[in-house]
Each structure stands twice: as structure tokens, then as C-alpha cells.
Scaffold this motif. Structure first.
Motif, PDB file in Angstrom:
ATOM      1  N   VAL A 217       0.871  -1.180   0.000  1.00 18.49           N
ATOM      2  CA  VAL A 217       0.000   0.000   0.000  1.00 18.49           C
ATOM      3  C   VAL A 217       0.901   1.221   0.000  1.00 18.49           C
ATOM      4  CG1 VAL A 217      -1.778   1.286   1.224  1.00 18.49           C
ATOM      5  CG2 VAL A 217      -1.826  -1.216   1.231  1.00 18.49           C
ATOM      6  N   HIS A 218       0.879   1.968  -1.094  1.00 24.00           N
ATOM      7  CA  HIS A 218       1.699   3.179  -1.184  1.00 24.00           C
ATOM      8  C   HIS A 218       1.118   4.231  -0.252  1.00 24.00           C
ATOM      9  CE1 HIS A 218       4.327   6.229  -2.749  1.00 24.00           C
ATOM     10  NE2 HIS A 218       3.303   6.968  -3.150  1.00 24.00           N
ATOM     11  N   SER A 219       1.953   4.743   0.648  1.00 24.81           N
ATOM     12  CA  SER A 219       1.489   5.693   1.650  1.00 24.81           C
ATOM     13  C   SER A 219       2.128   7.055   1.447  1.00 24.81           C
ATOM     14  CB  SER A 219       1.799   5.179   3.057  1.00 24.81           C
ATOM     15  OG  SER A 219       3.197   5.005   3.232  1.00 24.81           O
ATOM     16  N   VAL A 220       1.459   8.064   1.974  1.00 22.38           N
ATOM     17  CA  VAL A 220       1.945   9.449   1.934  1.00 22.38           C
ATOM     18  C   VAL A 220       1.838  10.022   3.337  1.00 22.38           C
ATOM     19  CG1 VAL A 220       1.331   9.834  -0.485  1.00 22.38           C
ATOM     20  CG2 VAL A 220      -0.360  10.249   1.292  1.00 22.38           C
ATOM     21  N   GLY A 362     -12.224  -5.469   9.043  1.00 19.15           N
ATOM     22  CA  GLY A 362     -10.951  -5.674   8.366  1.00 19.15           C
ATOM     23  C   GLY A 362     -10.440  -4.413   7.681  1.00 19.15           C
ATOM     24  N   LEU A 363     -11.335  -3.544   7.217  1.00 16.22           N
ATOM     25  CA  LEU A 363     -10.900  -2.312   6.556  1.00 16.22           C
ATOM     26  C   LEU A 363     -10.131  -1.424   7.520  1.00 16.22           C
ATOM     27  CD1 LEU A 363     -10.875  -0.286   4.237  1.00 16.22           C
ATOM     28  CD2 LEU A 363     -13.129   0.505   5.005  1.00 16.22           C
ATOM     29  N   ALA A 380      -8.161   3.042  -2.436  1.00 19.09           N
ATOM     30  CA  ALA A 380      -8.557   1.774  -3.059  1.00 19.09           C
ATOM     31  C   ALA A 380      -7.550   0.675  -2.764  1.00 19.09           C
ATOM     32  CB  ALA A 380      -8.714   1.961  -4.570  1.00 19.09           C
ATOM     33  N   ASP A 381      -6.275   1.049  -2.484  1.00 17.19           N
ATOM     34  CA  ASP A 381      -5.280   0.032  -2.141  1.00 17.19           C
ATOM     35  C   ASP A 381      -5.637  -0.690  -0.851  1.00 17.19           C
ATOM     36  OD1 ASP A 381      -3.922   0.768  -4.386  1.00 17.19           O
ATOM     37  OD2 ASP A 381      -2.456   2.015  -3.342  1.00 17.19           O
ATOM     38  N   LEU A 382      -6.369  -0.007   0.021  1.00 17.60           N
ATOM     39  CA  LEU A 382      -6.774  -0.648   1.276  1.00 17.60           C
ATOM     40  C   LEU A 382      -7.716  -1.819   1.009  1.00 17.60           C
ATOM     41  CD1 LEU A 382      -7.399   2.499   3.516  1.00 17.60           C
ATOM     42  CD2 LEU A 382      -5.444   0.950   3.581  1.00 17.60           C
ATOM     43  N   PHE A 403     -14.052  -3.599  -2.455  1.00 13.51           N
ATOM     44  CA  PHE A 403     -14.607  -2.931  -1.276  1.00 13.51           C
ATOM     45  C   PHE A 403     -14.691  -1.412  -1.453  1.00 13.51           C
ATOM     46  CE2 PHE A 403     -12.386  -6.777   0.120  1.00 13.51           C
ATOM     47  CZ  PHE A 403     -13.434  -7.476   0.688  1.00 13.51           C
ATOM     48  N   ALA A 404     -14.960  -0.956  -2.681  1.00 15.69           N
ATOM     49  CA  ALA A 404     -15.030   0.487  -2.934  1.00 15.69           C
ATOM     50  C   ALA A 404     -16.170   1.138  -2.156  1.00 15.69           C
ATOM     51  CB  ALA A 404     -15.198   0.744  -4.433  1.00 15.69           C
TER      52      ALA A 404
END
Length: 756
Positions: A217-220, A362-363, A380-382, A403-404
Motif C-alpha cells: 500500500v503506497h502511503s503518503v 478488516g478495513l 482503493a489500495d486498502l 470494497f469500494a
């Protein structure tokens, strides 16, 4: 087991499935099957086995083999696409049959005991090299059949066969004689391939799936103040939407569809009145219903007494109530489309979905795994990470990405902000009610009790308006927008609505001045009083009929007559009376009192009263009787035979030979039930005939395939072919061949049953 499995991660389920495919296996053999013999995969497998052991699901025995809990093994019908092991498939074979198989395999003679011969056969088939060499020498038809079956999931058949099995092809017969395929003598269907044989034929390069590493998961960067500001804005907007939606439902309860739930038209009406989109409307309705703020009232959904108490609470406390309800909802409220893309009603009473609850939990768990001070660059990566953490969580068919809809819900509620868990989400994840309330109070300001009125005839409220301010502005103005700041606009129509409710212009002006930050602007005062001057200059009264005449004294006498009091007469002018009673009854009452009134037509002429003669336009056809004969024909036949003598001896013989034993009647049209299953289904499936009930019960008891006509919650009728039926009244769990997945069907929605 039902509580443990949904919480297992993807690698845990993959390891458990690999163990379920084999009766007992060593740790090294399991590692080879999963391709976990080197590097990080070795350590990952050790961690997974330790986690499964901590949950008492998998453990090593004294012989160095891994064992697993029996309920966990039964979670898969065909783990890894494999059938049962050889010892299970040959449990019903005798020693002679096993001896013939060993002879075909050129295995040296073994003692005649069944156990020893079975052990020798299993030992032979567990050696991939020997199985591969054997198949390499097989006839072409047998070799192609075995190679294809090794990679196909086993086919199951629930039809019991009486007599000998059907003739097989030459290739299948060759494999059956050597134990590479096992024919079930008690059921129809193809011969079954033991798990050991399938694994040997898949080759050494084939490995069971094992995904120990979670998706990236790309994070910022996302600081705590930034997360709190984003969550505060979202939760404040949702709190305002919730107050608006429930206020609309309290004022005008939405109508329910005949099939149940609130349909798209009512949802659109509520959304338009509350100034919000469909997803917030569905989210508020489902959460409010679960919290007891809404309840079914006949053919409508109305606010309850709990709603009145809720509306008086502070915005933070109101939001906390809805958040707790959302956290435990057994469905995803934002789901608006079914697998066919058709609209779903809200509050339709769908069967509970444990996978939806696990998806929600879980989210937030997935978001909490990100480093502190960071959030997902793309929320959306989550969804992909959630699928790794909770593989059994249920997704919605309408979601373009995993899971959108659920991610959107969490963002609307403020539980997820900037791709990270907010204080609200952390409190939900900890299941701490007090912490949740405190988090809501931290993010949401107190309810606003004041408004700013502009000369452009608008009122602006910053934050969430109090219940009193909301009711006041809704009664005298039109709401234009809601959210972090809500806007109302005044117009002659909105002021007239307040005057119609019994308010005076002075009372309206005084109430608005009491909540104004500054003095009311002059244009608003002018609008209120100008509208009041024209209000009521024309009056409308309800009347069933009008009585008029040329003599004022006679009309006054009628109005004062005691016997005519039930008519509800009221004098509007010296020569005009109105009556609350319909014209015909008013005429009859006046004539009974000794007066001689006449009736008028709508154009003012005197109505001539003549006796009406009613005649049927066309003669009715004679009703048809069974066999195509009409009742008239049957009567004629009886009349024609009336003169013939009756054969008394034949009649007595027929009465004597008639059956005397009659089955005891029961609640289903006097016909007895065949089984308890039939009686249970008849109690819930009210739309089925007796024959359909019996056919459905027979399919449940005997494991047969059936086809049903089913009315979905959206009101659409579909035809589904079902197998693996399990009755859990009022629901029917089954494998749907149309969707190729497990589905839950409500018995009361089944309208027809046909053979599969």
C-alpha cells in the motif's frame, strides 16, 4: 469455528486448505507443497503454523505429522481442487478388490488382510515417480483422461444409483483397475481421482498457492492534525445529513414496497428533500433502523419515540449512536445494486451477512497497519489489503475495485480520513463506547443555536444546527444545502407555509430575531408582513353539497332545524347553505323533515328523477365443468336420464367396495405431510402449492437438484437452479448454478418449484 475462520488471513487459510487436502503430512512435505523451502517463505510458514497452533486449529503429533481440527477440515468440499484421499475412497472395498488392483500394478503379493493391502496400495500411489511412470505406459485414452482429471475439481453427484454402475469408457476402466480412479458403486457420476494420484500427476513443479506477504500500500505523509481536520469535516457533514434525512422521514414517512423495503423513488425523494446523495441516505436509514430510530409502521417506515430523544441530543452524541449501529450492521448499507445490476431497496430485511461485518472490521484493521503519520495515497489500495487480511469478507457486486463502497462509507462517517484511521475509527476498532463518544465530541462542535440572516433572504448556520433551530428554519424557509454549513432561503411560499401552520407574522419575526446573530435585515421583515397581508383573503371550505334558495327565512329555518343537525349545515350567505353530507342523503333528510327540495345538475338545471332500468349488456356464458362440458349441458344430461330406472344392486356394490379408511386431515388442505421438512416449508413458503412444497421438501431431504422461480428483494423474478440444499427456516441455503456461488433464499419469496 464459524467465528474463527472469517478472522484468518489469506496465508492462514491457504495453509489450512493445503492440510485439509491431505490426511496427515509432515512439515517438510507441507513446505514442499507450498513452495516454502527457502528464504522468507520458510519463516512465513513457521509463523502461520504458530498462529494456527495458538488457535488450536493445527498441531504436530508424536510422529512428526501435522494434524488439524476436524471442523476446519470440513470447511472445504474440494481443498486445492482435490478429491478425498485413497483410504477414504476405498473404505468400502473388500480385500479381493484391493488384491486385483495390486496385481495390475505388479506389486509383490501381500497378506490377504484388507488393511495390509490398502496400505500397500496407498504406499504405491504416494510415490509420484511410480505414478508418473505408470501413467506414461497407459493407453492414450486413459492417459489423456487422467491428465485432465488431475487439474479439474472433482464432480459430485447426489443421485443414488440402484444396481451396478454404468459402463465406463476403456480409458476409465484401465485407470479403475489400477486404483488411479475409484468408482463409487452407490452413486451416479464419473469415477473419482484420489488426492495422492492428482498431486502426483500435477508434477513436482506444481505448488499450492501461498501468499505470505501482504499487498503493498503506497502511503503518503498524513499528520494527526490533518487527519482530525478531515475526519471532523466528514463527520460534521454526515451528522447534518443524518439530521436532515431523519427529519424528512419523521415529517413524511416513506412508503414501503409491496416486496419490502424503501424503493428508488422514495430514496430519491428523501435525498432531494435532505439535499444529499443516495449513499448517505441509505447509510442513515440502515443505521437509524438498527439503532431503533426508525421502525416499520404498516406500509410505511416511521420515526419512533427514540428518534425524538435522539434529535434533542448534541450532534456528537447523535453521531456516536449511528456509528455504533453502523459498526455492527450485518450488511453493507451502500449496496444499491444486485449481481444483475438491478436496483435494491433500502431496509429490505436481507439475510444477515457475517462477511459484511468482517469486511468493515478488516478495513480499519488494514488502515491501522500503516506506519504512524502516514495514510494510503490511494484508499482503493486498502481494499486489496483487506482482501488479504479477511479473505472470507463479502464484496459487493457493484464495486469496480475491491470494497469500494465500504471505503466510501468509512470516509463519509469520518472513520477513515486521508487513507488513515481517524480517532473515530480507532475507537470503533477498539470497541470502546466511551472512547467513541469522546472522539465524536472532540471532532464535532456543539450544536449551533444561532443563524446569520442576509439581505438576500438567506439564513446560514455554521456547523450542525440544534433541533430547535432546525425545526424553526425548516418551517419558515426552504433548505438549499446541508453540510459543514447549511443554507436556507426565504420566499413568499415558505412564509405562507408557516402562516398556514397557525403562526402569526409577529410570532415568526420574533422567533427568527431570537436566533439571529444580528438584527433581522429589513427585506426579510418586509417579506413576512407583505405575505401576511394577502394571507387568508380567500378561504376554502370543504362541503359535500350546497343548498341555496331565494327565501333567506327558509334557509335560516333549515340551518336551525334540530332534525337536520346531523347534516352539518352551515350558512355562508342569507340564501346559501353548505352541507357535510352527500347530496342524495341531504335530499332524503330534507324530504323526511317535510320539505320539498329538488336536485340540480352541475350546470344548474333541475335534475329529473326517473326510475332507472338496469339490464345486462350481454348474457353470461355458462360456466365450464371439468371435461369441457358446461353446467347447462350437465343439467340437460341429468334431465335426460331422469326417467331411466336406477340399478340399485350396482349402486349398493359400488358403495360397499368404496375405501373406508380416510387419512386424518391436517392444516394443509386436509392432506397429511410426508415429513417434518415438508411441514416446516409449508409454514413459511406461503406462495407455493402443496405439490411444490412436497417437491421442495423431497429435494432438501434427498439432496436433489431443483429449479425455483424466485422474486428478489428488488421485485424482479428470476429462475435459479439450486443444489446442496440446506434448510434454515425461514431461509434456504443452496449452491446457485446461475451465480456459481453459495446463496441464501427466503422461503416466502419462492413462487414455483420445478425439477432440476
Amino acid at each position: 469455528m464459524a467465528l474463527v475462520l472469517p478472522r484468518l488471513t489469506l496465508p492462514c487459510l491457504q495453509v489450512a486448505q493445503a492440510l485439509a487436502a491431505l490426511t496427515a503430512v509432515s512439515r517438510d512435505a507441507l513446505a514442499g507443497l507450498l513452495d516454502a523451502t527457502h528464504g522468507e517463505r520458510v519463516r512465513a510458514l513457521a509463523a502461520v503454523l504458530e498462529e494456527l497452533a495458538d488457535r488450536a486449529l493445527v498441531w504436530p503429533d508424536g510422529n512428526g505429522l501435522l494434524r488439524m481440527a476436524a471442523p476446519l477440515r470440513s470447511a472445504w468440499n474440494s481443498p486445492l481442487g482435490l478429491d478425498a484421499p485413497l483410504v477414504h475412497l476405498l473404505a468400502g472395498s473388500n480385500s479381493d478388490e484391493l488384491g486385483r488392483m495390486l496385481a495390475k500394478l505388479d506389486v509383490k503379493p501381500v497378506p490377504t488382510r484388507k488393511e495390509q493391502r490398502l496400505a500397500a496400495l496407498v504406499d504405491h500411489h504416494r510415490d509420484p515417480a511410480r505414478v508418473a511412470a505408470l501413467v506414461a505406459k497407459a493407453p492414450a485414452a486413459a492417459r489423456k483422461l487422467l491428465e485432465r482429471r488431475a487439474h479439474d475439481a472433482p464432480e459430485r453427484s447426489g443421485f443414488i444409483m440402484f444396481g451396478s454402475p454404468a459402463d465406463s469408457t476403456p480409458g476409465e476402466q484401465w485407470a479403475v483397475e489400477r486404483g488411479l480412479l475409484i468408482r463409487d458403486r452407490h452413486r451416479y457420476g464419473p469415477a473419482r481421482m484420489p488426492a495422492e494420484v492428482a498431486l502426483a500427476l500435477r508434477g513436482r513443479d506444481w505448488h499450492a498457492p501461498f501468499t505470505p506477504a501482504p499487498p503493498d500500500v503506497h502511503s503518503v505523509p498524513a499528520t494527526v492534525p490533518e487527519i482530525e481536520r478531515e475526519a471532523a469535516a466528514a463527520s460534521m457533514a454526515f451528522a447534518a445529513h443524518a439530521a436532515s434525512v431523519l427529519g424528512v422521514c419523521a415529517a413524511a414517512p416513506p412508503a414501503r414496497l409491496k416486496a419490502g423495503g424503501i424503493g428508488a423513488r422514495e430514496l430519491a425523494r428523501i435525498g432531494k428533500a435532505a439535499q444529499c446523495d443516495e449513499i448517505p441516505v441509505r447509510l442513515v436509514l440502515e443505521a437509524a433502523s438498527a439503532a431503533g430510530l426508525l421502525a416499520r409502521d404498516g406500509d410505511r417506515v416511521a420515526a419512533t419515540a427514540s428518534y425524538d430523544a435522539w434529535a434533542e441530543q448534541a450532534p456528537a452524541d447523535r453521531l456516536a449512536v449511528l456509528l455504533r449501529a453502523w459498526w455492527a450492521l450485518p450488511l453493507t448499507p451502500g449496496g444499491s445494486r444486485d449481481e444483475d445490476g438491478k436496483a435494491l431497496p433500502a431496509l429490505a430485511g436481507a439475510p444477515p451477512c457475517a462477511g459484511c461485518v468482517q469486511a468493515r472490521h478488516g478495513l480499519l484493521t488494514a488502515a491501522s497497519r500503516l506506519p504512524a503519520g502516514e495514510g494510503a495515497a490511494n484508499p482503493a489500495d486498502l481494499g486489496a489489503l483487506l482482501g488479504w487480511l479477511r479473505p472470507l469478507a463479502d464484496e459487493l457486486p457493484q464495486d469496480a475495485t475491491p470494497f469500494a463502497t465500504l471505503i466510501r462509507e468509512a470516509e463519509l462517517l469520518g472513520a477513515l480520513a486521508l487513507g488513515a484511521v481517524s480517532p473515530i475509527g480507532a475507537a470503533l476498532l477498539a470497541d470502546d463506547t466511551e472512547a467513541l463518544t469522546e472522539a465524536c465530541r472532540l471532532l464535532l462542535p456543539a450544536a449551533s443555536g444561532t443563524a446569520r440572516f442576509g439581505s438576500d433572504l438567506t439564513a446560514v448556520v455554521t456547523g450542525t444546527p440544534s433541533a430547535h433551530l432546525l425545526a424553526l428554519l425548516d418551517s419558515v424557509a426552504h433548505r438549499e444545502s446541508a453540510g459543514t454549513a447549511s443554507v436556507w432561503r426565504f420566499s413568499p411560499g415558505s412564509v405562507r407555509r408557516a402562516l398556514d401552520a397557525g403562526l402569526t407574522p409577529d410570532a415568526i419575526e420574533a422567533d427568527l430575531a431570537a436566533v439571529a446573530v444580528e438584527p433581522l435585515p429589513q427585506p426579510l421583515s418586509y417579506l413576512i408582513h407583505d405575505t401576511a397581508r394577502s394571507h387568508g383573503r380567500v378561504r376554502v371550505v370543504s362541503a359535500a353539497c350546497v343548498i341555496h334558495g331565494q327565501e333567506p327565512a327558509l334557509l335560516a329555518e333549515l340551518a336551525a332545524h334540530r332534525k337536520l343537525t346531523p347534516l352539518g349545515l352551515r350558512q355562508l350567505a342569507p340564501t346559501v347553505l353548505i352541507s357535510r353530507t352527500p347530496p342524495d342523503k341531504t335530499l332524503a333528510a330534507l324530504r323526511a323533515a317535510g320539505y320539498a327540495p329538488v336536485a340540480e345538475t352541475p350546470d344548474g338545471t333541475v335534475r329529473i328523477e326517473r326510475a332507472q332500468r338496469h339490464r345486462a349488456a350481454n348474457p353470461l356464458p355458462s360456466p365450464r365443468l371439468p371435461g369441457g362440458r358446461s353446467r347447462a349441458q350437465r343439467t340437460d344430461a341429468r334431465t335426460a336420464n331422469a326417467g331411466k330406472p336406477v340399478d340399485l344392486h350396482a349402486l349398493a356394490t359400488r358403495l360397499r367396495d368404496a375405501p373406508q379408511d380416510v387419512a386424518e386431515p391436517d392444516p394443509y388442505d386436509g392432506r397429511p405431510y410426508d415429513s417434518d421438512t415438508e411441514e416446516i416449508i409449508a409454514g413459511y413458503a406461503r406462495n407455493l402449492t402443496f405439490t411444490d412444497v412436497r417437491q421442495l421438501a423431497h429435494a432438501v431431504n434427498d439432496g436433489q437438484v431443483i429449479t425455483i422461480e424466485y422474486v428478489a428483494t428488488s421485485g424482479n423474478t428470476t429462475v435459479r437452479t439450486l443444489s446442496r440444499l440446506e434448510l434454515d427456516a425461514p431461509y434456504l441455503h443452496a449452491w446457485c448454478h446461475l451465480r456459481d456461488d453459495e446463496r441464501v433464499f427466503t422461503l416466502s419469496r419462492i413462487h414455483g418449484v420445478m425439477p432440476g
